[in-house]
Design a protein around this motif. Structure first.
Motif, PDB file in Angstrom:
ATOM      1  N   GLU A 315       0.833  -1.203   0.000  1.00 30.11           N
ATOM      2  CA  GLU A 315       0.000   0.000   0.000  1.00 30.11           C
ATOM      3  C   GLU A 315       0.871   1.258   0.000  1.00 30.11           C
ATOM      4  N   ALA A 316       2.099   1.135   0.500  1.00 31.73           N
ATOM      5  CA  ALA A 316       3.014   2.270   0.545  1.00 31.73           C
ATOM      6  C   ALA A 316       3.754   2.479  -0.777  1.00 31.73           C
ATOM      7  N   TRP A 317       3.419   1.688  -1.794  1.00 28.65           N
ATOM      8  CA  TRP A 317       4.007   1.841  -3.125  1.00 28.65           C
ATOM      9  C   TRP A 317       2.897   2.122  -4.136  1.00 28.65           C
ATOM     10  N   SER A 318       3.063   3.153  -4.933  1.00 23.26           N
ATOM     11  CA  SER A 318       2.116   3.406  -6.025  1.00 23.26           C
ATOM     12  C   SER A 318       2.462   2.493  -7.196  1.00 23.26           C
ATOM     13  N   ASP A 319       1.525   2.357  -8.127  1.00 21.82           N
ATOM     14  CA  ASP A 319       1.784   1.534  -9.312  1.00 21.82           C
ATOM     15  C   ASP A 319       3.011   2.048 -10.065  1.00 21.82           C
ATOM     16  N   SER A 320       3.083   3.370 -10.221  1.00 27.44           N
ATOM     17  CA  SER A 320       4.204   3.939 -10.987  1.00 27.44           C
ATOM     18  C   SER A 320       5.535   3.713 -10.274  1.00 27.44           C
ATOM     19  N   GLN A 321       5.551   3.779  -8.924  1.00 30.71           N
ATOM     20  CA  GLN A 321       6.791   3.540  -8.182  1.00 30.71           C
ATOM     21  C   GLN A 321       7.258   2.097  -8.356  1.00 30.71           C
ATOM     22  N   MET A 322       6.314   1.152  -8.354  1.00 30.43           N
ATOM     23  CA  MET A 322       6.692  -0.248  -8.568  1.00 30.43           C
ATOM     24  C   MET A 322       7.198  -0.465  -9.986  1.00 30.43           C
ATOM     25  N   ARG A 323       6.525   0.150 -10.958  1.00 25.59           N
ATOM     26  CA  ARG A 323       6.977  -0.007 -12.352  1.00 25.59           C
ATOM     27  C   ARG A 323       8.383   0.562 -12.517  1.00 25.59           C
ATOM     28  N   ASP A 324       8.596   1.753 -11.965  1.00 27.47           N
ATOM     29  CA  ASP A 324       9.919   2.385 -12.068  1.00 27.47           C
ATOM     30  C   ASP A 324      10.995   1.496 -11.449  1.00 27.47           C
ATOM     31  N   TRP A 325      10.687   0.954 -10.277  1.00 27.03           N
ATOM     32  CA  TRP A 325      11.679   0.123  -9.577  1.00 27.03           C
ATOM     33  C   TRP A 325      12.004  -1.117 -10.399  1.00 27.03           C
ATOM     34  N   LEU A 326      10.987  -1.750 -10.939  1.00 24.91           N
ATOM     35  CA  LEU A 326      11.199  -2.975 -11.709  1.00 24.91           C
ATOM     36  C   LEU A 326      12.002  -2.712 -12.981  1.00 24.91           C
ATOM     37  N   VAL A 327      11.687  -1.607 -13.658  1.00 27.63           N
ATOM     38  CA  VAL A 327      12.426  -1.257 -14.875  1.00 27.63           C
ATOM     39  C   VAL A 327      13.885  -0.947 -14.541  1.00 27.63           C
ATOM     40  N   GLU A 328      14.093  -0.181 -13.451  1.00 29.94           N
ATOM     41  CA  GLU A 328      15.457   0.175 -13.037  1.00 29.94           C
ATOM     42  C   GLU A 328      16.269  -1.056 -12.636  1.00 29.94           C
ATOM     43  N   HIS A 329      15.588  -2.121 -12.215  1.00 28.26           N
ATOM     44  CA  HIS A 329      16.287  -3.324 -11.784  1.00 28.26           C
ATOM     45  C   HIS A 329      16.227  -4.438 -12.843  1.00 28.26           C
ATOM     46  N   GLY A 330      16.103  -4.016 -14.088  1.00 26.46           N
ATOM     47  CA  GLY A 330      16.310  -4.944 -15.201  1.00 26.46           C
ATOM     48  C   GLY A 330      15.101  -5.688 -15.703  1.00 26.46           C
ATOM     49  N   GLU A 331      13.900  -5.378 -15.191  1.00 26.42           N
ATOM     50  CA  GLU A 331      12.706  -6.082 -15.663  1.00 26.42           C
ATOM     51  C   GLU A 331      12.245  -5.431 -16.971  1.00 26.42           C
ATOM     52  N   LYS A 332      12.214  -6.190 -18.054  1.00 27.39           N
ATOM     53  CA  LYS A 332      11.905  -5.618 -19.366  1.00 27.39           C
ATOM     54  C   LYS A 332      10.420  -5.663 -19.696  1.00 27.39           C
ATOM     55  N   SER A 333       9.708  -6.591 -19.107  1.00 25.99           N
ATOM     56  CA  SER A 333       8.270  -6.708 -19.371  1.00 25.99           C
ATOM     57  C   SER A 333       7.525  -6.439 -18.074  1.00 25.99           C
ATOM     58  N   VAL A 334       6.943  -5.251 -17.977  1.00 28.67           N
ATOM     59  CA  VAL A 334       6.273  -4.841 -16.745  1.00 28.67           C
ATOM     60  C   VAL A 334       4.765  -4.837 -16.955  1.00 28.67           C
ATOM     61  N   PRO A 335       4.010  -5.574 -16.131  1.00 28.43           N
ATOM     62  CA  PRO A 335       2.555  -5.628 -16.297  1.00 28.43           C
ATOM     63  C   PRO A 335       1.883  -4.302 -15.933  1.00 28.43           C
ATOM     64  N   ALA A 336       0.697  -4.096 -16.416  1.00 28.99           N
ATOM     65  CA  ALA A 336      -0.043  -2.871 -16.106  1.00 28.99           C
ATOM     66  C   ALA A 336      -0.927  -3.052 -14.877  1.00 28.99           C
ATOM     67  N   GLN A 337      -1.397  -4.273 -14.618  1.00 28.00           N
ATOM     68  CA  GLN A 337      -2.315  -4.523 -13.504  1.00 28.00           C
ATOM     69  C   GLN A 337      -1.566  -4.531 -12.167  1.00 28.00           C
ATOM     70  N   ARG A 338      -2.165  -3.884 -11.157  1.00 29.90           N
ATOM     71  CA  ARG A 338      -1.511  -3.773  -9.852  1.00 29.90           C
ATOM     72  C   ARG A 338      -1.262  -5.146  -9.225  1.00 29.90           C
ATOM     73  N   GLU A 339      -2.214  -6.048  -9.344  1.00 31.97           N
ATOM     74  CA  GLU A 339      -2.071  -7.366  -8.738  1.00 31.97           C
ATOM     75  C   GLU A 339      -0.816  -8.070  -9.251  1.00 31.97           C
ATOM     76  N   LYS A 340      -0.555  -7.964 -10.561  1.00 27.90           N
ATOM     77  CA  LYS A 340       0.620  -8.589 -11.142  1.00 27.90           C
ATOM     78  C   LYS A 340       1.897  -7.844 -10.750  1.00 27.90           C
ATOM     79  N   LEU A 341       1.785  -6.529 -10.610  1.00 26.97           N
ATOM     80  CA  LEU A 341       2.934  -5.730 -10.176  1.00 26.97           C
ATOM     81  C   LEU A 341       3.376  -6.142  -8.774  1.00 26.97           C
ATOM     82  N   VAL A 342       2.389  -6.297  -7.904  1.00 22.14           N
ATOM     83  CA  VAL A 342       2.689  -6.691  -6.527  1.00 22.14           C
ATOM     84  C   VAL A 342       3.349  -8.064  -6.495  1.00 22.14           C
ATOM     85  N   LYS A 343       2.828  -8.979  -7.271  1.00 23.79           N
ATOM     86  CA  LYS A 343       3.379 -10.337  -7.295  1.00 23.79           C
ATOM     87  C   LYS A 343       4.821 -10.317  -7.789  1.00 23.79           C
ATOM     88  N   MET A 344       5.095  -9.497  -8.797  1.00 25.23           N
ATOM     89  CA  MET A 344       6.443  -9.411  -9.328  1.00 25.23           C
ATOM     90  C   MET A 344       7.391  -8.753  -8.319  1.00 25.23           C
TER      91      MET A 344
END
Length: 464
Positions: A315-344
């Protein structure tokens, strides 16, 4: 290196090798008057019924905390004391008091609850005294703009302790009934059944003390019983109202208190109904839906499980913050849905998932006060709890790591003192600049995050 900078940074370096407690038996041969004098000189309340052995035990318990603290000792105590104030100990039971005192180095906390409370308060007094002392030492090191920024960084934790340490309420002036005439006080107490109609006249101080139980303790929220002056004082202490500003009107004060007031013992679930508590526990697989559990047990289960629940952490992470973190840490395919973002995120960064940051349990009012105190303008405060948590997390990480980074530099293998001091100076001045920039950009941060998040999604999904 400027002398003032050397003085300020030496506070940290000196403390890095200091021991926490010292020992002494100087007081072993003291007489009863000498024991009482030492306790009184150190502002420690002495019960009249105490024997010489009990007095000696009280001196022994307070001996180390009454001596001057090193910076290392003070920094280590921050976690225990930062969320407390003196009045907090009055509400604790013996078990919690003993546990707290053990954490503070009291090997065997003994005696009745009254003595444990006195001992805990003396430890707190020593902590706040150290906070004031180090803040003052930092202030004397001011030399030009750079040193001023260092002073702000070095004393920030001390300022936090001061804000939380609101003074005790004074019956004679700090409550709404403090200005009532004696007859009005007496009539109210009779009406509430606290005084018998034919009771002998009591002095004003006694009437006011009775009012504290009959009026103040039954008022919800608690600040509804406070005078305008004390509400203003609380708001000033928490950086909500400027000290030099004209006193706000009563309705403005109450609106501010309603938005920002919190007690250090308040938790987000404190106002939840039994149904709310059970629903959360069921949703997080702590209990079964058909479980029959009393409120006390429900609250205990929440306390044990809340900060580690997936919903709480992310809850302390927004969708955009999670996407940014994942991209910065080498994740090339980032989902749009929050549920999948959280799981990743859960799979990619376990340290985040197991965080125990205390702000996760704070009520919304405390999150607002924290953000105001850390540079976010009132007009930019998020209106939802997730938004408040997301802004708090950013500032929490920044403020909690400053002195840890200083200690890393001090304890590093770099032998040249000048090089160490330069590293600390650069870190602190950069920290101060970052804080100022964060405050300036607070109003439009949400918009920029949203735009960046959309851009990252497009990149990840191949739309750009």
């Amino acid at each position: 290196m400027r002398p003032s900078v050397l003085l300020l940074v030496s506070l940290t370096i000196t403390g890095a090798s200091a021991s926490w407690f010292s020992s002494s038996s100087e007081y072993d041969e003291w007489s009863t008057p000498e024991l009482k004098k030492w306790l009184n000189d150190h502002n420690i309340n002495v019960p009249e019924t105490y024997s010489q052995d009990e007095l000696k035990g009280l001196v022994q318990s307070n001996w180390n905390s009454a001596s001057q603290w090193t910076y290392d000792q003070y920094a280590s105590a921050q976690k225990s004391f930062a969320d407390l104030r003196e009045a907090s100990f009055d509400a604790w039971d013996e078990s919690r008091l003993r546990e707290f005192l053990l954490e503070q180095g009291v090997v065997e906390p003994k005696g009745p609850r009254e003595q444990l409370v006195l001992l805990a308060k003396s430890r707190y007094a020593a902590y706040t005294s150290a906070a004031s002392s180090f803040s003052a030492q930092a202030s004397t090191a001011v030399y030009g703009d750079t040193a001023h920024q260092m002073t702000k960084s070095a004393s920030s934790v001390a300022a936090q302790a001061t804000r939380e340490a609101a003074r005790q309420l004074d019956d004679a002036k700090d409550y709404v009934y403090s200005t009532w005439e004696d007859n009005r006080l007496r009539n109210y107490l009779v009406e509430k059944g606290v005084l018998a109609k034919d009771a002998a006249d009591k002095k004003r101080a006694e009437l006011l003390a009775l009012m504290r139980d009959a009026y103040a303790k039954t008022t919800t929220p608690i600040w509804e019983a406070w005078s305008d002056s004390y509400m203003r004082e609380w708001l000033i202490a928490h950086d909500i109202v400027a000290p030099g500003a004209p006193p706000p009107k009563t309705d403005v004060l109450k609106a501010k208190m309603n938005q920002y007031y919190y007690d250090v013992n308040d938790r987000v679930w404190g106002t939840w109904t039994d149904s709310d508590l059970k629903s959360w526990l069921v949703a997080n697989n702590v209990i079964k839906s058909d479980a029959q559990v009393k409120r006390d047990k429900l609250v205990k289960l929440i306390e044990d499980n809340y900060v580690n629940a997936q919903d709480t952490v992310w809850e302390a992470w927004s969708d955009s913050q999670m996407r940014d973190w994942l991209v910065e840490h080498g994740e090339k395919s980032v989902p749009a849905q929050r549920e999948k973002l959280v799981k990743m995120m859960q799979a990619k960064y376990d340290d985040v998932a197991t965080t125990s940051a205390t702000y996760l349990t704070w009520p919304d009012a405390r999150l607002r006060a924290y953000l105001r105190n850390h540079g976010l303008d009132e007009s930019a405060l998020p209106t939802s709890r997730p938004g408040l948590l997301q802004e708090t997390r950013i500032r929490w990480i920044q403020t909690q790591t400053t002195f840890a980074r200083i200690r890393d530099i001090v304890n590093s293998g770099v032998e040249a003192t000048e090089e160490k001091l330069a590293s600390i100076l650069n870190m602190l001045t950069g920290e101060a600049k970052h804080g100022a920039d964060s405050a300036k950009k607070g109003a439009d941060s949400a918009k920029k995050q949203a735009e960046k998040g959309k851009e990252n999604v497009k990149k990840a999904t191949g739309e750009l």
